[in-house]
Write a protein that holds these residues in place. Structure first.
Motif, PDB file in Angstrom:
ATOM      1  N   MET A   1      -4.943 -33.610   6.229  1.00  0.00           N
ATOM      2  CA  MET A   1      -4.488 -32.334   5.758  1.00  0.00           C
ATOM      3  C   MET A   1      -5.677 -31.372   5.817  1.00  0.00           C
ATOM      4  SD  MET A   1      -2.863 -31.370   2.028  1.00  0.00           S
ATOM      5  CE  MET A   1      -1.590 -32.567   2.188  1.00  0.00           C
ATOM      6  N   SER A   2      -5.406 -30.165   6.220  1.00  0.00           N
ATOM      7  CA  SER A   2      -6.486 -29.180   6.323  1.00  0.00           C
ATOM      8  C   SER A   2      -6.941 -28.741   4.930  1.00  0.00           C
ATOM      9  CB  SER A   2      -6.008 -27.963   7.107  1.00  0.00           C
ATOM     10  OG  SER A   2      -5.069 -27.224   6.343  1.00  0.00           O
ATOM     11  N   LEU A   3      -8.132 -28.180   4.871  1.00  0.00           N
ATOM     12  CA  LEU A   3      -8.669 -27.705   3.602  1.00  0.00           C
ATOM     13  C   LEU A   3      -7.805 -26.586   3.037  1.00  0.00           C
ATOM     14  CD1 LEU A   3     -10.898 -27.914   1.494  1.00  0.00           C
ATOM     15  CD2 LEU A   3     -12.228 -26.295   2.856  1.00  0.00           C
ATOM     16  N   PHE A   4      -7.311 -25.708   3.905  1.00  0.00           N
ATOM     17  CA  PHE A   4      -6.449 -24.619   3.443  1.00  0.00           C
ATOM     18  C   PHE A   4      -5.166 -25.159   2.822  1.00  0.00           C
ATOM     19  CE2 PHE A   4      -2.930 -21.672   4.155  1.00  0.00           C
ATOM     20  CZ  PHE A   4      -3.382 -20.588   3.415  1.00  0.00           C
ATOM     21  N   ALA A   8      -3.945 -24.806  -1.009  1.00  0.00           N
ATOM     22  CA  ALA A   8      -2.642 -24.196  -1.282  1.00  0.00           C
ATOM     23  C   ALA A   8      -1.753 -25.132  -2.111  1.00  0.00           C
ATOM     24  CB  ALA A   8      -1.949 -23.829   0.025  1.00  0.00           C
ATOM     25  N   LEU A   9      -1.793 -26.411  -1.805  1.00  0.00           N
ATOM     26  CA  LEU A   9      -1.026 -27.387  -2.573  1.00  0.00           C
ATOM     27  C   LEU A   9      -1.502 -27.424  -4.021  1.00  0.00           C
ATOM     28  CD1 LEU A   9       1.109 -29.706  -2.373  1.00  0.00           C
ATOM     29  CD2 LEU A   9      -0.820 -31.238  -2.004  1.00  0.00           C
ATOM     30  N   PHE A  10      -2.804 -27.419  -4.223  1.00  0.00           N
ATOM     31  CA  PHE A  10      -3.335 -27.427  -5.584  1.00  0.00           C
ATOM     32  C   PHE A  10      -3.008 -26.128  -6.314  1.00  0.00           C
ATOM     33  CE2 PHE A  10      -6.810 -26.760  -8.679  1.00  0.00           C
ATOM     34  CZ  PHE A  10      -6.529 -27.825  -9.516  1.00  0.00           C
ATOM     35  N   ALA A  11      -3.086 -25.012  -5.624  1.00  0.00           N
ATOM     36  CA  ALA A  11      -2.763 -23.725  -6.246  1.00  0.00           C
ATOM     37  C   ALA A  11      -1.292 -23.684  -6.667  1.00  0.00           C
ATOM     38  CB  ALA A  11      -3.076 -22.577  -5.294  1.00  0.00           C
ATOM     39  N   GLY A  12      -0.417 -24.189  -5.825  1.00  0.00           N
ATOM     40  CA  GLY A  12       1.002 -24.229  -6.180  1.00  0.00           C
ATOM     41  C   GLY A  12       1.272 -25.124  -7.377  1.00  0.00           C
ATOM     42  N   HIS A  13       0.653 -26.290  -7.389  1.00  0.00           N
ATOM     43  CA  HIS A  13       0.817 -27.200  -8.525  1.00  0.00           C
ATOM     44  C   HIS A  13       0.230 -26.592  -9.793  1.00  0.00           C
ATOM     45  CE1 HIS A  13      -0.082 -30.708 -11.106  1.00  0.00           C
ATOM     46  NE2 HIS A  13       1.141 -31.023 -10.731  1.00  0.00           N
ATOM     47  N   SER A  14      -0.899 -25.905  -9.679  1.00  0.00           N
ATOM     48  CA  SER A  14      -1.522 -25.275 -10.841  1.00  0.00           C
ATOM     49  C   SER A  14      -0.647 -24.159 -11.396  1.00  0.00           C
ATOM     50  CB  SER A  14      -2.901 -24.720 -10.476  1.00  0.00           C
ATOM     51  OG  SER A  14      -3.772 -25.775 -10.158  1.00  0.00           O
ATOM     52  N   GLY A  74     -10.890 -37.704   3.786  1.00  0.00           N
ATOM     53  CA  GLY A  74      -9.966 -38.836   3.830  1.00  0.00           C
ATOM     54  C   GLY A  74      -9.110 -38.942   2.577  1.00  0.00           C
ATOM     55  N   ALA A  75      -9.574 -38.376   1.465  1.00  0.00           N
ATOM     56  CA  ALA A  75      -8.821 -38.424   0.209  1.00  0.00           C
ATOM     57  C   ALA A  75      -7.663 -37.429   0.209  1.00  0.00           C
ATOM     58  CB  ALA A  75      -9.736 -38.140  -0.958  1.00  0.00           C
ATOM     59  N   ARG A  76      -7.608 -36.562   1.205  1.00  0.00           N
ATOM     60  CA  ARG A  76      -6.529 -35.563   1.271  1.00  0.00           C
ATOM     61  C   ARG A  76      -5.232 -36.135   1.809  1.00  0.00           C
ATOM     62  NH1 ARG A  76     -10.017 -31.104   4.387  1.00  0.00           N
ATOM     63  NH2 ARG A  76     -11.775 -31.113   2.947  1.00  0.00           N
ATOM     64  N   ALA A  77      -5.243 -37.352   2.279  1.00  0.00           N
ATOM     65  CA  ALA A  77      -4.025 -37.957   2.808  1.00  0.00           C
ATOM     66  C   ALA A  77      -3.059 -38.212   1.661  1.00  0.00           C
ATOM     67  CB  ALA A  77      -4.363 -39.258   3.515  1.00  0.00           C
ATOM     68  N   LEU A  78      -1.841 -37.779   1.837  1.00  0.00           N
ATOM     69  CA  LEU A  78      -0.842 -37.999   0.800  1.00  0.00           C
ATOM     70  C   LEU A  78      -0.423 -39.460   0.796  1.00  0.00           C
ATOM     71  CD1 LEU A  78       1.303 -34.793   1.331  1.00  0.00           C
ATOM     72  CD2 LEU A  78      -0.385 -35.224  -0.439  1.00  0.00           C
TER      73      LEU A  78
END
Length: 80
Positions: A1-4, A8-14, A74-78
């Motif tokens: 998953m890209s950094l962006f 964005a995923l973290f911002a949405g969850h927050s 590597g930790a960004r993998a769902l």
């Protein structure tokens, strides 16, 4: 998953967690709606304070995972 996408995923969850914790989302979710959002059969019996605690703990875990994912791609993998 890209950094962006990761940010964005973290911002949405927050934003969703902020709604639940501070903007009346926990009160709205009480009852059967909590079971739908939390996906736990007993969540339908939770009060607003219990829902807030659940989302606070979930957000803290997500924040820790987000911080690790910033430095370890590597930790960004769902997991699914």
């Amino acid at each position: 998953m890209s950094l962006f996408a990761w940010c964005a995923l973290f911002a949405g969850h927050s934003l969703f967690a902020r709604w639940v914790l501070s903007w009346g989302g926990a009160e709205w979710m009480e009852g059967w709606k909590a079971a739908a959002f939390i996906d736990w059969i007993h969540a339908g019996f939770w009060e607003a304070e219990q829902i807030r605690l659940y989302f606070l703990l979930l957000w803290l875990l997500h924040a820790a995972w987000f911080a690790v994912g910033l430095f370890v791609p590597g930790a960004r993998a769902l997991p699914w």
